[in-house]
Design a protein around this motif. Structure first.
Motif, mmCIF file in Angstrom:
data_model
loop_
_atom_site.group_PDB
_atom_site.id
_atom_site.type_symbol
_atom_site.label_atom_id
_atom_site.label_comp_id
_atom_site.label_asym_id
_atom_site.label_seq_id
_atom_site.Cartn_x
_atom_site.Cartn_y
_atom_site.Cartn_z
ATOM 1 N N THR A 66 -47.576 -51.452 -5.698
ATOM 2 C CA THR A 66 -47.102 -51.933 -6.985
ATOM 3 C C THR A 66 -45.580 -51.946 -6.983
ATOM 4 O O THR A 66 -44.938 -51.531 -6.011
ATOM 5 N N ALA A 67 -44.993 -52.370 -8.102
ATOM 6 C CA ALA A 67 -43.535 -52.384 -8.242
ATOM 7 C C ALA A 67 -42.984 -51.007 -8.597
ATOM 8 O O ALA A 67 -41.780 -50.872 -8.808
ATOM 9 N N PHE A 68 -43.839 -49.982 -8.648
ATOM 10 C CA PHE A 68 -43.385 -48.641 -9.008
ATOM 11 C C PHE A 68 -42.205 -48.209 -8.145
ATOM 12 O O PHE A 68 -41.224 -47.640 -8.633
ATOM 13 N N PHE A 69 -42.275 -48.467 -6.840
ATOM 14 C CA PHE A 69 -41.249 -47.977 -5.929
ATOM 15 C C PHE A 69 -39.944 -48.759 -6.031
ATOM 16 O O PHE A 69 -38.917 -48.318 -5.526
ATOM 17 N N ASP A 70 -39.986 -49.918 -6.678
ATOM 18 C CA ASP A 70 -38.741 -50.634 -6.935
ATOM 19 C C ASP A 70 -37.879 -49.865 -7.930
ATOM 20 O O ASP A 70 -36.653 -49.975 -7.926
ATOM 21 N N ARG A 71 -38.516 -49.077 -8.793
ATOM 22 C CA ARG A 71 -37.784 -48.299 -9.791
ATOM 23 C C ARG A 71 -37.544 -46.876 -9.319
ATOM 24 O O ARG A 71 -36.520 -46.282 -9.643
ATOM 25 N N ALA A 72 -38.489 -46.306 -8.561
ATOM 26 C CA ALA A 72 -38.326 -44.942 -8.054
ATOM 27 C C ALA A 72 -37.517 -44.983 -6.768
ATOM 28 O O ALA A 72 -37.990 -44.644 -5.684
ATOM 29 N N VAL A 73 -36.270 -45.407 -6.883
ATOM 30 C CA VAL A 73 -35.424 -45.668 -5.720
ATOM 31 C C VAL A 73 -35.213 -44.389 -4.914
ATOM 32 O O VAL A 73 -34.932 -43.323 -5.465
ATOM 33 N N GLY A 74 -35.359 -44.501 -3.594
ATOM 34 C CA GLY A 74 -35.101 -43.380 -2.709
ATOM 35 C C GLY A 74 -36.314 -42.561 -2.360
ATOM 36 O O GLY A 74 -36.270 -41.712 -1.475
ATOM 37 N N LEU A 75 -37.417 -42.770 -3.031
ATOM 38 C CA LEU A 75 -38.629 -42.009 -2.761
ATOM 39 C C LEU A 75 -39.271 -42.503 -1.479
ATOM 40 O O LEU A 75 -39.498 -43.702 -1.305
ATOM 41 N N GLU A 76 -39.568 -41.567 -0.596
ATOM 42 C CA GLU A 76 -40.191 -41.930 0.672
ATOM 43 C C GLU A 76 -41.583 -42.500 0.429
ATOM 44 O O GLU A 76 -42.369 -41.953 -0.331
ATOM 45 N N GLN A 77 -41.873 -43.607 1.100
ATOM 46 C CA GLN A 77 -43.138 -44.291 0.878
ATOM 47 C C GLN A 77 -44.072 -44.132 2.067
ATOM 48 O O GLN A 77 -43.648 -44.063 3.218
ATOM 49 N N GLN A 78 -45.360 -44.088 1.751
ATOM 50 C CA GLN A 78 -46.362 -44.099 2.804
ATOM 51 C C GLN A 78 -46.423 -45.486 3.430
ATOM 52 O O GLN A 78 -46.133 -46.496 2.786
ATOM 53 N N LYS A 79 -46.795 -45.528 4.702
ATOM 54 C CA LYS A 79 -46.939 -46.825 5.366
ATOM 55 C C LYS A 79 -48.123 -47.599 4.823
ATOM 56 O O LYS A 79 -48.073 -48.818 4.705
ATOM 57 N N HIS A 80 -49.186 -46.886 4.532
ATOM 58 C CA HIS A 80 -50.413 -47.546 4.069
ATOM 59 C C HIS A 80 -50.697 -47.111 2.642
ATOM 60 O O HIS A 80 -51.159 -45.994 2.397
ATOM 61 N N LYS A 81 -50.405 -47.999 1.717
ATOM 62 C CA LYS A 81 -50.636 -47.712 0.306
ATOM 63 C C LYS A 81 -51.923 -48.393 -0.146
ATOM 64 O O LYS A 81 -52.376 -49.376 0.435
ATOM 65 N N ALA A 82 -52.504 -47.860 -1.202
ATOM 66 C CA ALA A 82 -53.764 -48.393 -1.712
ATOM 67 C C ALA A 82 -53.548 -49.771 -2.345
ATOM 68 O O ALA A 82 -52.474 -50.077 -2.863
ATOM 69 N N ARG A 83 -54.574 -50.582 -2.316
ATOM 70 C CA ARG A 83 -54.554 -51.872 -2.995
ATOM 71 C C ARG A 83 -54.876 -51.665 -4.468
ATOM 72 O O ARG A 83 -55.794 -50.910 -4.807
#
Length: 262
Positions: free
Chosen positions: A186-203
């Motif tokens: 989702t666009a959540f991580f566009d706002r939570a700038v700097g948060l490390e993301q998983q390579k495989h996120k849920a659909r």
């Protein structure tokens, strides 16, 4: 007993993208009439035109008056809501003192206040029609979340609020579900700038499918993903202070190359 959405009216907040949009598409296929709420009117209008059985309510739910204005607009247009899906929300990542006051306050306003207000405004009609409420929280609801302290606290509120309402309304034939996804596309991580993301996120579609299954089963809450269920179990098995310390180490902001010592 499973709910037949054909002919039902469903109000979805945060409907212009991500999990909210996935809810809209799935419930449109199931024959529901959709009331789509979000700030971005252009995106909502495009989605509504594509789905054909949807109506647009463009409001910024972070504004204190927005829930009441949405309720009044829905009533004025002759709709009676059977199911309310409180999906709108956002989070910010970083040291508590470094995040702007407006954004910290905005998380509480959107993730908590708007959700409670909308639920209160629509619950009488939902009870009359034996419908339900789906509140989208997060696995952060189950764990201390250093560097996303306000976000995690708002989602813990949503979980507790939802389960308490389930206890009140389930005997009256009303479903209340708290849906708890982990990292999702989702666009959540566009706002939570700097948060490390998983390579495989849920659909989002998979999160929605699980949510609707749990809703049909009359469950109070559900966590998406076996890994997320294990993670939240860890939070229950060990002292919360230990979990918070480990979280602080894992999620502490990493220094950028420009700030590294020579």
């Amino acid at each position: 007993m499973a709910m037949n959405f054909h002919g039902k009216t469903v109000l979805i907040t945060g409907a212009s993208m991500g999990i909210g949009e996935a809810f809209a598409r799935e419930l449109s296929r199931r024959g529901a009439t959709l009331l789509l709420v979000a700030r971005g009117e252009a995106k909502l209008q495009s989605l509504a035109a594509e789905l054909g059985n949807a109506h647009v309510f463009a409001f910024d739910l972070a504004e204190p008056s927005a829930p009441k204005r949405i309720h009044d607009a829905v009533v004025a247009r002759g709709f009676a809501v059977d199911v309310l899906i409180n999906n709108a929300g956002f989070g910010r990542y970083g040291p508590f003192e470094s995040l702007p006051f407006e954004e910290q306050h905005g998380q509480v306003a959107l993730n908590v206040s708007a959700l409670v207000d909308l639920t209160h405004l629509f619950i009488d009609g939902i009870t009359l029609r034996q419908g339900g409420v789906i509140n989208v929280a997060s696995i952060a609801a189950y764990l201390p979340t250093p560097y996303m302290a306000v976000y995690g606290a708002t989602k813990a509120f949503v979980l507790s609020f939802s389960e308490a309402l389930w206890g009140e309304y389930q005997p009256r034939g009303v479903r209340v579900l708290c849906l708890n996804p982990g990292q999702t596309e989702t666009a959540f991580f566009d706002r939570a700038v700097g948060l490390e993301q998983q390579k495989h996120k849920a659909r989002p579609e998979d999160v929605v499918r699980l949510g609707l299954e749990a809703f049909a089963q009359g469950r109070a809450s559900v966590i998406h993903g076996s890994g997320n269920r294990l993670l939240t179990a860890f939070g229950r098995l060990f002292p919360r202070a230990l979990v918070a310390r480990l979280g602080a180490r894992m999620f502490a902001p990493r220094p950028t190359p420009a700030t590294l010592a020579p």
